[in-house]
Motif scaffolding. Structure first.
Motif, PDB file in Angstrom:
ATOM      1  N   GLY A  58      86.518 -58.142  26.643  1.00 23.22           N
ATOM      2  CA  GLY A  58      85.158 -58.240  26.120  1.00 23.22           C
ATOM      3  C   GLY A  58      84.857 -57.308  24.977  1.00 23.22           C
ATOM      4  O   GLY A  58      83.818 -57.446  24.317  1.00 23.22           O
ATOM      5  N   ASN A  59      85.749 -56.336  24.703  1.00 23.75           N
ATOM      6  CA  ASN A  59      85.395 -55.295  23.744  1.00 23.75           C
ATOM      7  C   ASN A  59      86.630 -54.839  22.958  1.00 23.75           C
ATOM      8  O   ASN A  59      87.193 -53.781  23.214  1.00 23.75           O
ATOM      9  N   VAL A  60      87.059 -55.663  22.010  1.00 22.60           N
ATOM     10  CA  VAL A  60      88.187 -55.313  21.148  1.00 22.60           C
ATOM     11  C   VAL A  60      87.629 -54.982  19.768  1.00 22.60           C
ATOM     12  O   VAL A  60      87.093 -55.859  19.078  1.00 22.60           O
ATOM     13  N   TYR A  61      87.735 -53.731  19.376  1.00 24.30           N
ATOM     14  CA  TYR A  61      87.172 -53.301  18.088  1.00 24.30           C
ATOM     15  C   TYR A  61      88.279 -53.158  17.044  1.00 24.30           C
ATOM     16  O   TYR A  61      89.360 -52.636  17.335  1.00 24.30           O
ATOM     17  N   ILE A  62      87.982 -53.617  15.833  1.00 24.65           N
ATOM     18  CA  ILE A  62      88.891 -53.452  14.699  1.00 24.65           C
ATOM     19  C   ILE A  62      88.128 -52.709  13.613  1.00 24.65           C
ATOM     20  O   ILE A  62      87.099 -53.198  13.123  1.00 24.65           O
ATOM     21  N   GLU A  63      88.622 -51.548  13.235  1.00 22.69           N
ATOM     22  CA  GLU A  63      87.926 -50.716  12.258  1.00 22.69           C
ATOM     23  C   GLU A  63      88.874 -50.332  11.129  1.00 22.69           C
ATOM     24  O   GLU A  63      90.026 -49.984  11.359  1.00 22.69           O
ATOM     25  N   GLY A  64      88.365 -50.427   9.897  1.00 23.40           N
ATOM     26  CA  GLY A  64      89.069 -49.912   8.737  1.00 23.40           C
ATOM     27  C   GLY A  64      90.232 -50.750   8.243  1.00 23.40           C
ATOM     28  O   GLY A  64      90.963 -50.304   7.352  1.00 23.40           O
ATOM     29  N   LEU A  65      90.430 -51.954   8.781  1.00 21.74           N
ATOM     30  CA  LEU A  65      91.577 -52.768   8.386  1.00 21.74           C
ATOM     31  C   LEU A  65      91.191 -54.007   7.586  1.00 21.74           C
ATOM     32  O   LEU A  65      92.062 -54.661   7.012  1.00 21.74           O
ATOM     33  N   LEU A  66      89.938 -54.326   7.539  1.00 21.74           N
ATOM     34  CA  LEU A  66      89.490 -55.546   6.882  1.00 21.74           C
ATOM     35  C   LEU A  66      88.918 -55.240   5.507  1.00 21.74           C
ATOM     36  O   LEU A  66      88.555 -54.099   5.207  1.00 21.74           O
ATOM     37  N   LYS A  67      88.815 -56.278   4.689  1.00 22.16           N
ATOM     38  CA  LYS A  67      88.319 -56.121   3.324  1.00 22.16           C
ATOM     39  C   LYS A  67      87.125 -57.056   3.103  1.00 22.16           C
ATOM     40  O   LYS A  67      86.984 -58.073   3.768  1.00 22.16           O
ATOM     41  N   PRO A  68      86.260 -56.703   2.144  1.00 22.53           N
ATOM     42  CA  PRO A  68      85.076 -57.537   1.893  1.00 22.53           C
ATOM     43  C   PRO A  68      85.424 -58.866   1.251  1.00 22.53           C
ATOM     44  O   PRO A  68      86.417 -59.002   0.521  1.00 22.53           O
ATOM     45  N   GLY A  69      84.592 -59.871   1.543  1.00 29.19           N
ATOM     46  CA  GLY A  69      84.685 -61.158   0.878  1.00 29.19           C
ATOM     47  C   GLY A  69      85.883 -61.996   1.235  1.00 29.19           C
ATOM     48  O   GLY A  69      86.284 -62.859   0.454  1.00 29.19           O
ATOM     49  N   LEU A  70      86.455 -61.788   2.424  1.00 33.96           N
ATOM     50  CA  LEU A  70      87.631 -62.552   2.825  1.00 33.96           C
ATOM     51  C   LEU A  70      87.377 -63.295   4.136  1.00 33.96           C
ATOM     52  O   LEU A  70      86.534 -62.896   4.947  1.00 33.96           O
ATOM     53  N   ARG A  71      88.157 -64.342   4.336  1.00 32.14           N
ATOM     54  CA  ARG A  71      88.058 -65.143   5.558  1.00 32.14           C
ATOM     55  C   ARG A  71      89.259 -64.829   6.436  1.00 32.14           C
ATOM     56  O   ARG A  71      90.409 -64.819   5.973  1.00 32.14           O
ATOM     57  N   TYR A  72      89.000 -64.586   7.691  1.00 38.96           N
ATOM     58  CA  TYR A  72      90.039 -64.240   8.647  1.00 38.96           C
ATOM     59  C   TYR A  72      90.028 -65.221   9.807  1.00 38.96           C
ATOM     60  O   TYR A  72      88.976 -65.714  10.218  1.00 38.96           O
ATOM     61  N   LYS A  73      91.208 -65.493  10.317  1.00 37.10           N
ATOM     62  CA  LYS A  73      91.309 -66.261  11.548  1.00 37.10           C
ATOM     63  C   LYS A  73      92.007 -65.386  12.581  1.00 37.10           C
ATOM     64  O   LYS A  73      92.797 -64.508  12.248  1.00 37.10           O
ATOM     65  N   TRP A  74      91.675 -65.637  13.839  1.00 40.27           N
ATOM     66  CA  TRP A  74      92.318 -64.853  14.887  1.00 40.27           C
ATOM     67  C   TRP A  74      92.582 -65.733  16.100  1.00 40.27           C
ATOM     68  O   TRP A  74      91.919 -66.734  16.320  1.00 40.27           O
ATOM     69  N   GLN A  75      93.612 -65.367  16.809  1.00 37.12           N
ATOM     70  CA  GLN A  75      93.996 -66.135  17.980  1.00 37.12           C
ATOM     71  C   GLN A  75      94.510 -65.191  19.063  1.00 37.12           C
ATOM     72  O   GLN A  75      94.849 -64.033  18.809  1.00 37.12           O
TER      73      GLN A  75
END
Length: 899
Positions: A58-75
């Motif tokens: 219920g609580n998976v945090y991702i910090e500091g790895l993503l960039k603005p203006g992009l589309r991400y998919k996750w599985q």
């Protein structure tokens, strides 16, 4: 399906999230250790992968790895199974300058033209102050209302992201109308005027177009934009809106850029959106007024199809109730709840842009003929996902739960407002804290409350030196300090949010607010020589209780110092628990020690040596039992029962006692009293309001008198959700589904039964999956219950009224039970029954009159004291004329009465 409900920031595939931190969550039906991967969609680069245990889904945090203006998919994968992809898109940085009209304009329209080629995708990033309404090529952009919403804009200003790919043509025009909103309109209480946060209309917007050839085109606000007046000529949160489609717009004028220091942030809250549309019926009052009745006290706007000729005008006025069968809204105080519209003769749909109303009834003026099919009540609310389905065959209880849900819908408008209709609509902190547990049953309220916590934290640090205001945002310290119960939102909301969602990261984030607030309490204690009894400072106390000095009293009869000290103890207790959860053992020990000192002082100050509570009010007993402060629990329960009896089992408590009332009764073995209080249909009580036609929760127990007249206008809202907090007890103890460990990993399923209720169903979408409980009583003793526990969860099931081992600890699955109850639930009358219960049953009172005519005449008379006697007690006094032989016959006959 093994993996489902994949959400980003508690939302489905969101657009425009903050790239600095995202929270992912999912649920599963199989597996214990999962692999979660995040991939940047354009390049296919994997930016994050990690194992996730079942307990942490219920609580998976991702910090500091993503960039603005992009589309991400996750599985998510487990064993040989891979989930479908979920997606999210981060916002682009909104770096376009703010613009404002060079000339003074009221409600300006900003616009510019631009070209687009072969568009692959296009996004609009936008914010405006106070509120904005954007169109491209004449079509509205998005489905959000009242953006960018309400907070102290000096702390942060949210901007929104819209997918405009399908809206673009070769040649395009974007138009943005900007209205006053909370930013610069009249807003606040105690005469607080406009321009709280600024005095000039502002707009920042950026369109990013990706062409099919991969080229990027950016159109941002700058000096090339133009502006003119708009057809909206007047707008305000309190005072409605005026639109004139015949007005001559000003010639296009120049704009100028404005240097600001706003902290622009991608929107992290739940947007205000249209939830549904209600259709009205038409009503003509005795005086000839034409009134639309939407059948439900709702919050939003009235949308209508304009069929007026050019230059003709329509006026809509909004109200919650009728008086003498006529339109009425005096309880809105100074709020001018009106919409004025002047037609240009074109048939089209019309609705307000920059305001909202709380209403059931709309007075229509200006139309010769009113067709109700041309009107719709657009229900607006923060777009929280509803998580609860609950029902019973009991009409009033069903309606109470519906009313509570409608109260949450109407008052969760980016901030948890006290009421949505009058000249207030503020984020009162007590209302927010007493309702948090009920809110989290009914909707996924995580984002909503975390936004409110952020607002409280800003006010706390900026204006209140660690304390918490009465309402938040405080309108730059227009609010006073909250005092006990109100300010204790600083500790109660974070703790209850942690209980509901099990998010330790959230609790760590909110701990500094808890810490700073509790330290203010300790400083106040030190200022009075560490007596540990809070004798200084303000509190609203047991606000709007029925045991005040008169019917319209704002304060109840419970001693303020007692309330303040009890909540001092409660906040110490909660921060100690929070500190332990996040590993701050030193803090945990310190605050627990301080809490014990306060508890000792309470026992010395407010209890007698024999353990009797010296303050004889319902709320005083509730706080003692709820916070477990007593020398003798049995003495307090005894005193509480006696107090309830003296009050004829009618609720007398206000904002402090009421939210804890039923919960406290059930937790302390007073099930009979809990049902009696809840199922009371006389004033004061929840069912009284329902019998008077309430479709939301009232602010006061006596908002409407039995004759249908409003009890007063100074403090009287018919959509005030705080007393709906009772539904937490309904869900947890009557339906029987209660959270036992944070995040619902363990639950307690233990319904509390009564002859007054024959069945109930509840289905709750918890953070770990769906719990279901369904039970019914037939024939008085035949009981059936079905229980469903989600995968990865555990529940302790306690079978009610069961002869034998009644407690089972169960894992996921569905379990069915059928047995004969140890107690008859259809024949409630006996020697210990209260006379009032006999008088409320048609068959029982007929038997009573037949066998004991003298006693029946006396107890039915003007002295209501006799109604709280037990039936058997009538034989003890000669005045009732009941012999022991008569009593025996009466008890025998009453025992056969079925309910």
């Amino acid at each position: 399906m093994k993996i489902f409900d994949m959400q980003t920031n508690h939302m489905d595939n969101p657009l425009g999230v903050d790239w600095s931190k995202v929270k992912l969550s999912f649920r599963a039906t199989e597996g214990h250790r999962f692999s979660l991967s995040v991939i940047e969609e354009t390049t296919g680069a994997q930016v994050y992968t990690a194992p996730v245990d079942l307990a942490d889904t219920g609580n998976v945090y991702i910090e500091g790895l993503l960039k603005p203006g992009l589309r991400y998919k996750w599985q998510v994968s487990v064993d040989n199974y891979e989930s479908d992809d979920a997606v999210f898109e981060t916002a682009s940085v909104l770096d376009a300058p703010f613009i404002t009209p060079q000339a003074s304009h009221s409600v300006p329209t900003f616009f510019t033209d631009f070209e687009a080629g072969k568009v692959k995708s296009a996004r609009l990033y936008i914010t405006g102050l106070g509120l904005y309404h954007a169109k491209i090529n004449g079509e509205r952009v998005g489905d959000k209302y009242l953006a960018p919403y309400f907070n102290d804009y000096n702390d942060y200003l949210r901007y929104q992201t819209y997918d405009i790919t399908e809206m673009l043509e070769d040649d395009n025009r974007i138009e943005v109308v900007v209205g006053d909103g909370w930013y610069m309109g009249r807003f606040g209480i105690d005469g607080h005027g406009g321009n709280t946060y600024g005095s000039q209309y502002l707009l920042s917007a950026k369109i990013v177009i990706e062409e099919e050839d991969g080229s990027i085109k950016v159109i941002g606000t700058d000096k090339s934009w133009q502006c003119h007046t708009s057809y909206v000529t007047k707008t305000a949160i309190y005072d409605g809106e005026t639109r004139d489609d015949m007005v001559t717009l000003s010639e296009p004028g120049c704009v100028k850029t404005v240097k600001t220091d706003y902290r622009l942030e991608p929107d992290f809250s739940e947007p205000i959106v249209e939830k549904l549309v209600l259709k009205p019926t038409l009503y003509t009052s005795p005086s000839g007024q034409t009134i639309l009745d939407f059948g439900q006290n709702m919050v939003g706007v009235c949308r209508f199809v304009n069929r007026l000729g050019a230059g003709k005008s329509l006026k809509l006025s909004f109200g919650e109730i009728l008086q003498d069968d006529e339109f009425y809204n005096d309880n809105y105080r100074s709020a001018d709840a009106i919409y004025h519209y002047t037609s240009d003769g074109q048939v089209k749909e019309v609705e307000p842009y920059f305001t909202f109303y709380g209403f059931r009834y709309v007075l229509v003026e200006g139309l010769e003929t009113v067709d109700p099919e041309d009107f719709g009540g657009v229900v607006l609310s923060s777009g929280l996902r509803e998580t609860l389905e609950v029902s019973t065959s009991h009409f009033q209880l069903n309606q109470l739960m519906k009313n509570t849900l409608w109260g949450q819908r109407g008052n969760f408008m980016d901030v948890p407002t006290d009421c949505p209709q009058r000249d207030e609509r503020l984020g009162w902190t007590a209302d927010a804290q007493v309702f948090v547990s009920t809110a989290c049953y009914q909707m996924d309220s995580f984002n909503f409350y975390e936004k409110f916590i952020r607002d409280m934290r800003y006010d706390q640090r900026t204006f209140y030196d660690g304390d918490i205001p009465m309402y938040c945002p405080s309108l730059k310290k227009s609010s006073g300090n909250g005092g006990a119960v109100w300010a204790d939102a600083a500790t109660i909301i974070p703790w209850e949010l942690y209980q509901a969602y099990g998010d330790v990261h959230q609790l760590e984030h909110d701990y500094p607010m808890m810490y700073d607030y509790v330290e203010t309490l300790i400083r106040k204690d030190e200022a009075i020589n560490n007596t540990h009894i809070m004798t200084e400072g303000f509190t609203f106390g047991d606000w709007l209780a029925q045991d005040g000095v008169c019917d319209q009293s704002m304060k109840g009869g419970t001693d303020d110092n007692y309330i303040k000290t009890m909540y001092y103890y409660r906040s110490l207790q909660l921060i100690s628990k929070a500190a332990r959860v996040i590993g701050k053992e030193k803090d945990a020990k310190r605050y627990l020690q301080k809490a014990e000192q306060v508890k000792t002082s309470i026992l010395h100050e407010f209890f007698t040596r024999s353990g009797r509570l010296s303050i004889d009010t319902q709320t005083a007993y509730i706080l003692s039992l709820a916070f477990e402060i007593y020398e003798s629990k049995a003495r307090v329960i005894e005193g509480f029962k006696d107090r309830l009896k003296k009050d004829f089992f009618k609720i007398k408590s206000g904002f402090t006692g009421t939210p804890l009332f039923l919960k406290t009764l059930f937790e302390n073995g007073m099930d009979e009293e809990a049902y009696r209080i809840l199922f009371n249909e006389d004033l004061p009580g929840w069912f009284y309001a329902i019998n008077m036609g309430a479709t939301t929760i009232w602010e006061r127990w006596n908002s409407l008198n039995p004759d249908g007249k409003i009890s007063g206008t100074m403090m009287n809202s018919f959509n005030h959700y705080a007393f709906g907090a009772v539904c937490e007890a309904v869900y947890a103890y009557i339906a029987g589904l209660k959270c036992e460990t944070p995040g619902w990993k363990k639950a307690l399923i233990a319904p509390k039964l009564s002859h007054q209720l024959k069945d109930m169903k509840i289905a709750y979408q918890s953070p770990v999956g769906e719990y279901k409980v369904e039970w019914s009583i037939t024939g008085g003793k035949n009981f059936k219950m079905s229980v469903t526990i989600p995968y990865g969860a555990e529940a302790t099931v306690v079978l009610p009224e069961y002869n034998g081992n009644s407690t089972y600890v169960l894992q996921e699955g569905t379990y069915n039970y059928a047995y004969e109850l140890a107690r008859d639930m259809i024949h409630p009358f006996g020697p210990g029954s209260y006379v009032m219960d006999v008088l409320n049953n048609e068959e029982a009172v007929k038997i009573f009159r037949e066998l004991c005519p003298q006693a029946s005449a006396i107890v039915s008379g003007e002295n209501k004291e006799f109604t709280i006697m037990r039936v058997a007690e009538l034989a003890y006094l000669d005045m009732f004329g009941v012999s022991h032989e008569q009593m025996g016959k009466l008890i025998k006959r009453l025992a056969k009465v079925e309910v």
